[in-house]
Design an enzyme around this catalytic site. Sequence first.
Site, short mmCIF file in Angstrom:
data_model
loop_
_atom_site.label_atom_id
_atom_site.label_comp_id
_atom_site.label_asym_id
_atom_site.label_seq_id
_atom_site.Cartn_x
_atom_site.Cartn_y
_atom_site.Cartn_z
N HIS A 540 -6.91 11.91 22.59
CA HIS A 540 -6.58 11.86 21.17
C HIS A 540 -7.71 12.45 20.33
CE1 HIS A 540 -3.64 9.14 22.80
NE2 HIS A 540 -4.61 8.35 23.23
N ARG A 587 -23.47 5.64 14.68
CA ARG A 587 -24.64 6.50 14.56
C ARG A 587 -25.80 5.89 15.35
NH1 ARG A 587 -24.80 8.17 8.11
NH2 ARG A 587 -22.73 9.18 8.07
#
Length: 610
Positions: A540, A587
């Site tokens: 995906h 992150r």
Amino acid sequence: MIEITDKSKCCGCNACGDVCPFDAISFKTDIEGFWYPVVNMEKCVNCGLCEKICPELHIDTLKKNDYEKPAHTIAAIHKKMNVRWDSTSGGAFSALAEVMYDKGGYVGGAIYNPDFSVRNFISNDPADLEKLRSSKYLESYAEGLYKTIRDLLKKGEKVLACGTPCQMTALRSFLRKDYENLIIVDFICRGVNSPKVYRKYLDSLEEKYGSKVVYVKAKNKELGWRNLTRKVVFENGKSYYGVLMEDDFRRGYHTNVFCRPSCYDCKYKGFPRIADITIADYWGIERVDRNLDNNIGTSMILLNSKKGEAYFKEVEHLLEWRETKFESILPGNLALVKSMDKPSIDREEFFEDLDKIGFQGVVSKYFPLNKNKQSFKKRLKEFIKPYYRLYSVAGFSILAYWKNYRLNKRKNTSSDFKHDNFILCNKRVVLDIHPSAKIDIKSPFIYGIVPVKGMWVPTCLKMGANTTFEIHGGPLTRYGNGAYWLKYGAYIEIVNGGKLIMGQGACNVGLTIMCAKEVTIGNGVRIGRNVSIRDWNGPHVIINDRYVNHAPVHIEDHVWLCTGCSVMPGVTIGEGSVVAAGSIVTRSVPPRSLVAGTPAKVIKENIEWY
């Protein structure tokens, strides 16, 4: 006049130098690195003061207190976790010192010099507590201490003095009377080590790591209090962790060859204690009160005098504590009552060799790290350990034994039971491993532990074609007794030629790892319940310039991933960091940071955790 003809009769307290009004006594260091008084006959008037205050000569009259044995035995930990973490034991000394600083008083103890030799130091600046805190495990130079304390007391200043039992006995003798504004603290001392040997030891580490030593912690707790780890940090950023008897200096210390000669017949053992308060590690606390023990240090406190009792009442609010039975401390603190044995090693030959062949030379000759010389009991234990682990994981199940045999003996699995490198799985674990997949085992890995008896939760390991699963060890190993323990409910899938690397650590139930590129998990990583780590989002995609479908994930050493957090593709989590429960990490996380939220953000920097 002091004249040392038998070195075993001098404890090196330096008090004789302080008491001499004519500066006739200096101290000379011998080949062993210990100092002894030398009298300048041109200055000496034979007044006898040095002999009058020598604790070795007057121990019979000095060994007294309000109580024959301690009035109270206390187990304690400092309420501030950062203080406890930085302390040798549970932070008792820091609590005692903080109260004295609050009174505007002075605190004395041992600090490192720039070359990591040790001296006694006293000040009324609370900022000095950090360098006074923690044991140094070698003899400290105390010349000038006694005069300084006497002068402060005469001015009416409050003083808390902490030192070895012989130094604190020397202080009592030097002062010649008790002062209400003085609290004397000693500690249970096994014996003091030679500063010369310690410096040679550090020199050998500097040579090995190619850099100067900038930091030493004799009982660093990153690997747990009970591992007695000596951490040494170098100017180049590298670190050394010396664990238990693997550390050359500790192994040598326990041969007793480089302790001061007077330590073989220490006159300050037993009772009554001469100090108001005695502190030490509370070895055996796990059998007394588990609430005061999580393997980051617990203090034992003995209250030996009425003054010590009264002072503790002023300190107790800083501690979590309970009174315990005196008998509970003796098995773990034999040095309280017993001197160390004389070494079997020839002491004179040892110190001659230290100068000739250096520290590593004497290590190799006198106390090498030689596993082949282990006792029969230990060798038997090491032999049985992998098979005991197999039984603890698989129980009495022929099918489980056969499954583990086939897993470890397959063509592309590098398993070696003889050297404790193997992978074990519970009988309920489902394995779907392609013949070309490689399992490289450099450290034991135990998969699918069932903490609740009789409970079954699906657990699996799927490895596609040309994938790799590598298990390795390292210095930050503290969970699972030297193996990676991964509990039930885990789903690990390695596909598309991906590579998963895991160090030693521990993981709770429900871990999910999706690896299609590269996932690395360092040593000492703690993983909570239902954590998800993935470097690939499957087929995906989101049509967005910032979207990352697959990218390596790196989790560095000593990271704590709390319950329910998720680590997404392309993330690096820096060493020593903590990811809070329920966070989604999108992150990279800087080292030693606490992150939380969705997406996770840094909420605290420069953290430490255990």
